[in-house]
Enzyme design. Sequence first.
Site, PDB file in Angstrom:
ATOM      1  N   GLU A  12     132.506 -34.167  61.136  1.00  0.00           N
ATOM      2  CA  GLU A  12     131.175 -33.674  60.756  1.00  0.00           C
ATOM      3  C   GLU A  12     131.047 -32.156  60.856  1.00  0.00           C
ATOM      4  OE1 GLU A  12     128.234 -35.953  62.911  1.00  0.00           O
ATOM      5  OE2 GLU A  12     128.585 -37.714  61.667  1.00  0.00           O
TER       6      GLU A  12
ATOM      7  N   LYS B 142     135.222 -31.404  64.366  1.00  0.00           N
ATOM      8  CA  LYS B 142     134.467 -31.987  65.479  1.00  0.00           C
ATOM      9  C   LYS B 142     135.261 -33.154  66.081  1.00  0.00           C
ATOM     10  CE  LYS B 142     129.898 -34.159  66.196  1.00  0.00           C
ATOM     11  NZ  LYS B 142     128.805 -34.835  65.483  1.00  0.00           N
TER      12      LYS B 142
ATOM     13  N   TRP C  52     129.368 -46.270  61.623  1.00  0.00           N
ATOM     14  CA  TRP C  52     130.738 -46.730  61.367  1.00  0.00           C
ATOM     15  C   TRP C  52     131.482 -46.972  62.674  1.00  0.00           C
ATOM     16  CZ3 TRP C  52     135.424 -43.187  61.096  1.00  0.00           C
ATOM     17  CH2 TRP C  52     135.248 -42.068  61.909  1.00  0.00           C
TER      18      TRP C  52
END
Length: 782
Positions: free
Chosen positions: A501, A613, A371
């Site tokens: 994530e 993250k 992405w």
Amino acid sequence: MKKTQLNNKSLYPFEEWSISQDHFDVDSNYIGETIFALGNGYIGMRGTFEEGYTGPKGSSLEGTYINGFYDTYTISYGEVAYGYAEKGQTMLNVTNGKVIRIYIDDEPFDMLRGELVGYKRTLDLKKGILIRDITWRSPKGREVKIVFKRLVSFTHKQLAAIHLDIIPINFDGKITLITALDASVSNLTVENDPRIGSGLKGKSLIAYDRKIHSGYGYIASSTQNTDFKLICGMKNSLEYTNSYSMDEELQDEWVSSIYNIDAFKGQVISLNKYIAYITSLDFEEEDMLSHLDDILEKGENLGFERLCAEQEEYLDKFWYRSNISIDGDMSLQQGLRFNMFHLLQSTGRDGKTNIASKGLTGEGYEGHYFWDTETYILPFFIYNHPDISRQLLVYRYGILDKARERARQMGHKKGALFPWRTIGGEECSPYYPAGTAQYHINADIALAIKKYMDATGDVDFLISYGAEMLFETAILWADLGDFIPEKGNQFCINGVTGPDEYTAIVNNNVYTNMMARENLWYAHEVALWLKQNAEDVYRNLCTKLDIDEKEIGDWKIKGDRMYIPKDKKTGLYPQDDSFFQKAVWNFEQTPKENYPLLLHYHPLVIYRHQVCKQADLVLAMYLLGQYFTQQEKEVNYDYYERITTHDSSLSTCVFSIMANEIGYREKAYKYFMDTARMDLDDYQGNTKDGIHAANMAGTWMCVVNGFAGMRTMDGAIYFNPYIPEGWSGYSFRINYHGTLIEVNINRDEVAYKLLDGERAVIYHKSEKLLLDKGHPSYIYKY
Ligand code: BGC
């Protein structure tokens, strides 16, 4: 004018238009190979040396890559479940065409032996060439000047070239040049860092044909599993007035032309080497050789000098549209231009390839497309080179059928689910919680289409490609979510992972839900528009995708009733339904060396905590800022900043942009500093594995969307400029609906100027400006 500033921390002096190095050291060699890599969106060559490298193991990776050229391997799982990605894909390290070995009598030229009397390596960002200028004294005391110039052509997709000059300084004698193609290459295999290496073991590229004759040679190879074919070829020409003889060598994985030269003090020996890469992805197998010959001939006919001139002309045009100037901070200036240059080098533009997260500079993340392209990199191209951004979206259209197949595997009867990471279109993520579960990729692509359309009005694209992708992604969201009674019958999306994530498989990730809503709404809007304006296309799509008006109407309803969790009292958005029910990560007790957390804690330990993250909710506030109040932006920024580690390189640029919007100018600058020189100064500690392409584009966003406050909304473009304290001025250019607008900001004023095109409407803060031939510029005093 070229200026150099003193620089304590960086490996490279601060220069406006180049990256250079005036001493060679083994410690920074691996990183340097990434920094000095060359590419043209198709071929990528790490900045390794023509003569080879004899430094310690682990301080170099010889690498050449072809965008989209990969092999597959079976992903091995200890325990398999239905629908897991089956095959990995790895961008292959291909035949090394750079090789030119130099011998002075029996002594091989080697920068790690003898003495480097003079050394300068320069990557010239205006000329697009890499120069290595060396004076070397051999262990036996023979001194020689050696200059390598290397380019990967921006104007001829399959072509690279090297020019070599050698001048004996203190001797007459024999010089031998061995110019070769070396197919004994393979990829890095998995190490204990999930970001590096691949599951592809052993050799993947098998040589099946080879030839060498009179300075011309090639090696043809085939991949083991995908059965792609590659021919790497070379044509050498020596320019030398005195005598020399030629030999050649032909082995399975090595072909070389050998020049035995009678060298004389002060006399220049010049070699031009043209290197071409042809694959079966672009040509019929039986035509590949003749295309190779054509391109090598073209290179040789043009000659190295002309290729250099073409390179410069191409870059002149690139910089004319994309340059950002910053007065007052050379380190940032250099970082920005270096980043833009690498973006250009990394980006596939044939509609069949895309941008690997590490560009074409290394093997991190196996050369996969993520992405990163649509969310981070595409804006740079949309507003600078819309033609390239179109090709990147056309690539997504090319893998739409595979996305449909994936949706079926994932239990959706209709619609398409784009892969989280891929090259050829199939899902390649072996770890689904941070892979396939990131369904938001669908909406990221949809938003990119919307932005592309807003900036270009390219109806032909919408009709030929865009609408179908929008509809297929909307169909998927409509199928994925449900009206949940417990949530007041609002439309909920459960069991997905958002951008962060460090949190996985959650219900109602705010980013995902808002982006999905945007996807549903926009698809609905486009459907209505098509029905009105291109009814045939509308009807055909309805038939092809098996949808009707009712279903299209439902997209709107589902979008309208999308559940977005929020604490009304505080204005805080939980990242997802359960986010605030977790304990905050104990940052105080986490030693510095335990970052990035992913290398030191089991994912479950991380998932149980509030720790991010990377930007997730903060990214939603940037991309979809119109749905948040200023106060919400502030409280959420404050909250999420405290728990974000920025262990992903995709994070700091978003925090910089949002800090600017909120008015946290110092923070905005600090995060921008972390972004702008991330690779040049190796902030993430893994530049050796390749550039961080998304972050590089993030730098551009930090200036244009951050400091200059550019936003686009409902077909209009807004600026809200600010100038950081240490700068005396900065300027950049934006392509918008075929016009080119220059924005120039200094300490006293802001100027908008129409450079190309007829007419542009922009907003300075909330004031509408019409730029046209009669009134091409506006100036605002602070
Ligand atoms: C990030 C992802 C990104 C990937 C490739 C990961 O570390 O968390 O968001 O897509 O790197 O750049």
